[in-house]
Design a protein around this motif. Structure first.
Motif, PDB file in Angstrom:
ATOM      1  N   LEU B 111      42.386 -16.594  25.588  1.00 24.10           N
ATOM      2  CA  LEU B 111      42.449 -16.942  24.178  1.00 24.10           C
ATOM      3  C   LEU B 111      43.350 -18.160  23.973  1.00 24.10           C
ATOM      4  O   LEU B 111      43.074 -19.047  23.168  1.00 24.10           O
ATOM      5  CB  LEU B 111      42.997 -15.750  23.387  1.00 24.10           C
ATOM      6  N   ILE B 112      44.432 -18.212  24.746  1.00 25.67           N
ATOM      7  CA  ILE B 112      45.387 -19.303  24.586  1.00 25.67           C
ATOM      8  C   ILE B 112      44.806 -20.640  25.057  1.00 25.67           C
ATOM      9  O   ILE B 112      45.079 -21.683  24.471  1.00 25.67           O
ATOM     10  CB  ILE B 112      46.711 -18.960  25.304  1.00 25.67           C
ATOM     11  N   ASP B 113      43.953 -20.608  26.082  1.00 29.14           N
ATOM     12  CA  ASP B 113      43.237 -21.830  26.473  1.00 29.14           C
ATOM     13  C   ASP B 113      42.511 -22.415  25.271  1.00 29.14           C
ATOM     14  O   ASP B 113      42.513 -23.620  25.038  1.00 29.14           O
ATOM     15  CB  ASP B 113      42.178 -21.524  27.537  1.00 29.14           C
ATOM     16  N   PHE B 114      41.857 -21.518  24.545  1.00 32.88           N
ATOM     17  CA  PHE B 114      41.114 -21.970  23.366  1.00 32.88           C
ATOM     18  C   PHE B 114      42.051 -22.553  22.325  1.00 32.88           C
ATOM     19  O   PHE B 114      41.827 -23.659  21.805  1.00 32.88           O
ATOM     20  CB  PHE B 114      40.301 -20.813  22.778  1.00 32.88           C
ATOM     21  N   SER B 345      49.506 -10.925  32.158  1.00 34.79           N
ATOM     22  CA  SER B 345      49.777 -11.748  33.333  1.00 34.79           C
ATOM     23  C   SER B 345      49.019 -13.076  33.245  1.00 34.79           C
ATOM     24  O   SER B 345      49.524 -14.104  33.679  1.00 34.79           O
ATOM     25  CB  SER B 345      49.466 -11.003  34.628  1.00 34.79           C
ATOM     26  N   SER B 346      47.835 -13.079  32.635  1.00 35.95           N
ATOM     27  CA  SER B 346      47.129 -14.355  32.515  1.00 35.95           C
ATOM     28  C   SER B 346      47.874 -15.289  31.576  1.00 35.95           C
ATOM     29  O   SER B 346      47.913 -16.503  31.788  1.00 35.95           O
ATOM     30  CB  SER B 346      45.693 -14.155  32.037  1.00 35.95           C
ATOM     31  N   SER B 347      48.500 -14.740  30.526  1.00 34.04           N
ATOM     32  CA  SER B 347      49.180 -15.639  29.599  1.00 34.04           C
ATOM     33  C   SER B 347      50.453 -16.184  30.227  1.00 34.04           C
ATOM     34  O   SER B 347      50.897 -17.272  29.888  1.00 34.04           O
ATOM     35  CB  SER B 347      49.447 -14.958  28.254  1.00 34.04           C
ATOM     36  N   TYR B 353      52.828 -21.030  33.089  1.00 31.89           N
ATOM     37  CA  TYR B 353      53.181 -21.629  34.383  1.00 31.89           C
ATOM     38  C   TYR B 353      52.322 -22.855  34.698  1.00 31.89           C
ATOM     39  O   TYR B 353      52.826 -23.952  34.921  1.00 31.89           O
ATOM     40  CB  TYR B 353      53.037 -20.574  35.487  1.00 31.89           C
ATOM     41  N   ILE B 354      51.016 -22.703  34.675  1.00 36.83           N
ATOM     42  CA  ILE B 354      50.163 -23.833  35.048  1.00 36.83           C
ATOM     43  C   ILE B 354      50.166 -24.925  33.985  1.00 36.83           C
ATOM     44  O   ILE B 354      50.153 -26.114  34.288  1.00 36.83           O
ATOM     45  CB  ILE B 354      48.719 -23.348  35.323  1.00 36.83           C
ATOM     46  N   ASN B 355      50.215 -24.522  32.719  1.00 37.31           N
ATOM     47  CA  ASN B 355      50.202 -25.531  31.667  1.00 37.31           C
ATOM     48  C   ASN B 355      51.465 -26.377  31.638  1.00 37.31           C
ATOM     49  O   ASN B 355      51.403 -27.587  31.482  1.00 37.31           O
ATOM     50  CB  ASN B 355      50.057 -24.875  30.293  1.00 37.31           C
ATOM     51  N   TYR B 356      52.621 -25.727  31.766  1.00 36.00           N
ATOM     52  CA  TYR B 356      53.856 -26.438  31.458  1.00 36.00           C
ATOM     53  C   TYR B 356      54.823 -26.552  32.628  1.00 36.00           C
ATOM     54  O   TYR B 356      55.696 -27.401  32.620  1.00 36.00           O
ATOM     55  CB  TYR B 356      54.564 -25.774  30.278  1.00 36.00           C
ATOM     56  N   LYS B 358      54.039 -26.044  36.360  1.00 36.04           N
ATOM     57  CA  LYS B 358      53.535 -26.675  37.581  1.00 36.04           C
ATOM     58  C   LYS B 358      52.020 -26.866  37.501  1.00 36.04           C
ATOM     59  O   LYS B 358      51.256 -26.054  38.025  1.00 36.04           O
ATOM     60  CB  LYS B 358      53.894 -25.803  38.778  1.00 36.04           C
ATOM     61  N   PRO B 359      51.557 -27.919  36.826  1.00 37.56           N
ATOM     62  CA  PRO B 359      50.120 -28.102  36.623  1.00 37.56           C
ATOM     63  C   PRO B 359      49.357 -28.313  37.934  1.00 37.56           C
ATOM     64  O   PRO B 359      48.170 -28.036  38.009  1.00 37.56           O
ATOM     65  CB  PRO B 359      50.047 -29.375  35.763  1.00 37.56           C
ATOM     66  N   ASP B 360      50.035 -28.790  38.998  1.00 39.85           N
ATOM     67  CA  ASP B 360      49.310 -29.097  40.223  1.00 39.85           C
ATOM     68  C   ASP B 360      49.443 -27.993  41.269  1.00 39.85           C
ATOM     69  O   ASP B 360      49.293 -28.227  42.465  1.00 39.85           O
ATOM     70  CB  ASP B 360      49.820 -30.427  40.811  1.00 39.85           C
ATOM     71  N   ALA B 361      49.724 -26.758  40.814  1.00 40.88           N
ATOM     72  CA  ALA B 361      49.878 -25.653  41.755  1.00 40.88           C
ATOM     73  C   ALA B 361      48.594 -25.459  42.554  1.00 40.88           C
ATOM     74  O   ALA B 361      47.492 -25.588  42.024  1.00 40.88           O
ATOM     75  CB  ALA B 361      50.212 -24.361  40.999  1.00 40.88           C
ATOM     76  N   SER B 362      48.746 -25.151  43.825  1.00 44.04           N
ATOM     77  CA  SER B 362      47.566 -24.978  44.672  1.00 44.04           C
ATOM     78  C   SER B 362      46.908 -23.624  44.383  1.00 44.04           C
ATOM     79  O   SER B 362      47.552 -22.695  43.895  1.00 44.04           O
ATOM     80  CB  SER B 362      47.964 -25.053  46.146  1.00 44.04           C
ATOM     81  N   GLU B 363      45.622 -23.540  44.710  1.00 43.26           N
ATOM     82  CA  GLU B 363      44.854 -22.306  44.527  1.00 43.26           C
ATOM     83  C   GLU B 363      45.572 -21.118  45.159  1.00 43.26           C
ATOM     84  O   GLU B 363      45.673 -20.054  44.586  1.00 43.26           O
ATOM     85  CB  GLU B 363      43.477 -22.485  45.166  1.00 43.26           C
ATOM     86  N   LYS B 364      46.109 -21.363  46.342  1.00 44.11           N
ATOM     87  CA  LYS B 364      46.724 -20.277  47.093  1.00 44.11           C
ATOM     88  C   LYS B 364      47.974 -19.743  46.385  1.00 44.11           C
ATOM     89  O   LYS B 364      48.165 -18.538  46.248  1.00 44.11           O
ATOM     90  CB  LYS B 364      47.092 -20.774  48.494  1.00 44.11           C
ATOM     91  N   SER B 365      48.805 -20.672  45.885  1.00 45.97           N
ATOM     92  CA  SER B 365      50.039 -20.204  45.248  1.00 45.97           C
ATOM     93  C   SER B 365      49.723 -19.569  43.891  1.00 45.97           C
ATOM     94  O   SER B 365      50.397 -18.636  43.467  1.00 45.97           O
ATOM     95  CB  SER B 365      51.041 -21.351  45.103  1.00 45.97           C
TER      96      SER B 365
END
Lengths: 92, 484
Positions: B111-114, B345-347, B353-356, B358-365
């Motif tokens: 929802l927050i992505d939207f 956990s998704s929010s 985390y990913i938005n603000y 570490k935007p370039d976090a790897s898939e694995k992390s």
């Protein structure tokens, strides 16, 4: 504007309309019939008439109305133009 | 300990466990981890979509708390519960195809992505993530307590042990399998809830000597039990009607429900889900609450409302069948907490985390982080639930109202009103949440309506007024790219 949004806007309004109808049906039978003194109650299938019409019949009628609304008025529209292949890839 | 009752319950838990493990394998192997883990890769068909919405929405209060209140108040409470019939079609019709299409275009997973894409504003995202974390955490805790209590009352083990069993069975499949596992188990649980309702309603009517006999017995005890006004005449038409907002149309603002409105495969799935969902939710709500009222004739004199359904099942059904029926509330609780856990956990992972951070976090992390955040939240909830505040329904309804006051307008008007902007959305979230908490503390049920009504009105006013006041830059990214 994306033409699919026109379909969506119309369907959203229909959803609201159905909810309003649903509320009126529920309210009118419950308090119209149920507001009388208990001695004057009539019974259907053993249940007080107000409850039968408002809750039991209301449930059946609006399940059918949802079916009719969806089958007759709601249109199928495609969701994806460009992400189709990606989705297929994930299916495997 | 009653093994005849316990065996079907254990069988049910093992089945859920296996379903979780099985889908987990699919998730970890496929590409696009985030979308898959948090959204199931937008594959849901109609039947699954309907049942997962019903199962997420229907909670302990539909099977234990609600029927317990109906037992005490009579048919008036069943009338109130039928406000929930609209949830079956309203959310999908209103968010509708537009939400699904826009979510795909901007690749939204939550929802927050939207909200982020629509309003392009850091504060909207932060307020939204904060409200989701606070309210859903308290709601999960409430449900968690319910789950622990259920297992405690069926098995006779101590509450902490029961809570460990419950936490372990939920965490295993949520952590491992993500959204897809949750959806599969939700579907199974929805089926269990439906069948359980059918069985216990039939069993109660037979044990009570038929509907006419039950109703006349109730009427003889207290005529108010068969009026719409409740045994103590406390249910006014206005109060009962205001529940149409809280548990009816307002559900459109609940993040755990809206996320499902972006997860279906195509418009056919959405159509089918509306038909099935309306029928199933109506049937469960009518059936369970009516059973609660009828129980008054079969097992009179129960003081604690929460004990009505478990005692009733043991009284009117053979042991193994009672086990299946009692799996229904457990299913309801588990299917609610698993979705909520995933949303929280998704929010944290995706929206903050990913938005603000570490935007370039790897898939694995990202993968490792998603697993560990989900686990940590689960353990935290477990700790809170170990010494719970004794207010299950209140906490649960509190989170409902708070989330609705926060999100209805930013979502619905964000979708359909071009002039809505970040100022309006931020004001709407803050105004809704703050006024809800204040009213709940200072003047609950003001003017005879449920507390949620005024905050929703305040939040609407804030959205419109602030949006109109700050009209300078309405031309946002979405309208520039012609997405909305």
């Amino acid at each position: 504007m994306d033409p699919r949004f026109k379909v969506s806007n119309r369907e959203a309004l229909m959803g609201i309309g159905l909810a309003v109808l649903n509320f009126l049906w529920w309210y009118a039978f419950a308090y119209g019939l149920g507001g009388k003194p208990v001695k004057e109650y009539q019974y259907i299938w053993g249940l007080p008439a107000w409850f039968f019409y408002s809750c039991v019949a209301g449930f059946v009628v609006f399940s059918i109305l949802v079916y009719v609304m969806v089958k007759v008025f709601f249109k199928d529209v495609p969701f994806e133009e460009d992400t189709c292949q990606e989705t297929k890839g994930e299916e495997k | 300990m009653n093994w005849e009752v316990l065996l079907p319950l254990i069988g049910f838990l093992i089945l859920m466990f296996l379903a979780g493990i099985f889908t987990a394998r699919q998730v970890t192997e496929g590409p696009g981890f985030l979308k898959d883990y948090f959204l199931g890769g937008r594959h849901l068909g109609g039947f699954v979509l309907a049942l997962t919405m019903v199962a997420t929405y229907g909670s302990a209060s539909s099977f234990i708390g609600g029927p317990g209140i109906a037992y005490n108040l009579g048919l008036g409470w069943v009338l109130l519960s039928m406000a929930q019939l609209v949830t079956g079609y309203f959310t999908l019709a209103v968010l509708g195809k537009k939400f699904a299409i826009v979510a795909r275009k901007i690749d939204a997973v939550t929802l927050i992505d939207f909200l982020k894409a629509r309003y392009e504003n850091k504060w909207v995202v932060i307020f939204a993530a904060a409200s989701i974390s606070i309210f859903l955490f308290s709601s999960t805790a409430a449900q968690w307590v319910g789950g622990g209590r259920l297992i405690e009352s069926f098995t006779g083990v101590s509450y902490p042990t029961a809570l460990i069993i419950f936490s372990f069975s939920v965490l295993v499949y949520v952590v491992a399998g993500g959204f897809r596992a949750v959806v599969i188990t939700d579907t199974l649980m929805g089926i269990v809830m439906f069948i359980g309702t059918l069985i216990i309603l039939a069993g109660t009517i037979v044990a009570g000597g038929g509907v006419p006999h039950i109703i006349s017995t109730l009427s003889a005890e207290n005529p108010n039990l068969i009026t719409p006004f409740g045994a103590d005449k406390s249910l006014t038409p206005l109060y009962v009607s205001s529940f149409w907002l809280l548990v009816g149309v307002g559900v459109v603002g609940l993040p755990q429900i809206t996320v499902r409105a972006m997860s279906y495969r195509n418009s056919k799935a959405m159509h089918q889900a509306m038909i099935i969902g309306t029928f199933v939710v109506g049937f469960i709500m009518l059936g369970m609450h009516l059973t609660g009222v009828f129980a008054r004739v079969v097992i009179p004199g129960i003081e604690v409302g929460d004990k009505v359904m478990p005692l009733l099942a043991l009284k009117v059904l053979p042991g193994w069948l009672a086990g299946i029926v009692l799996a229904a509330p457990l299913a309801a609780v588990m299917s609610t907490v698993n979705s909520i856990l995933l949303i929280v956990s998704s929010s944290i992972v995706k929206d903050v985390y990913i938005n603000y951070i570490k935007p370039d976090a790897s898939e694995k992390s990202v993968k490792r982080l998603s697993f560990s955040v989900t686990t940590i939240i689960g353990v935290l909830v477990f700790l809170v639930a170990l010494h719970p505040p004794d207010l299950l329904i209140w906490l649960n309804l509190f989170s409902f109202g708070g989330l609705e006051a926060a999100f209805i307008w930013p979502v619905v008007l964000g979708l359909y009103w071009k002039k809505g902007n970040a100022a309006g959305a931020a004001g709407s979230i803050v105004g809704g949440v703050v006024s809800y908490i204040l009213l709940d503390q200072l003047a609950p049920n003001l003017w005879g309506m449920h507390t949620v009504v005024l905050p929703v009105v305040i939040s609407l006013a804030a959205y419109i007024v602030l949006s109109l006041l700050f009209q300078k830059n309405t031309e946002n990214e979405l309208s520039r790219q012609n997405i909305m």
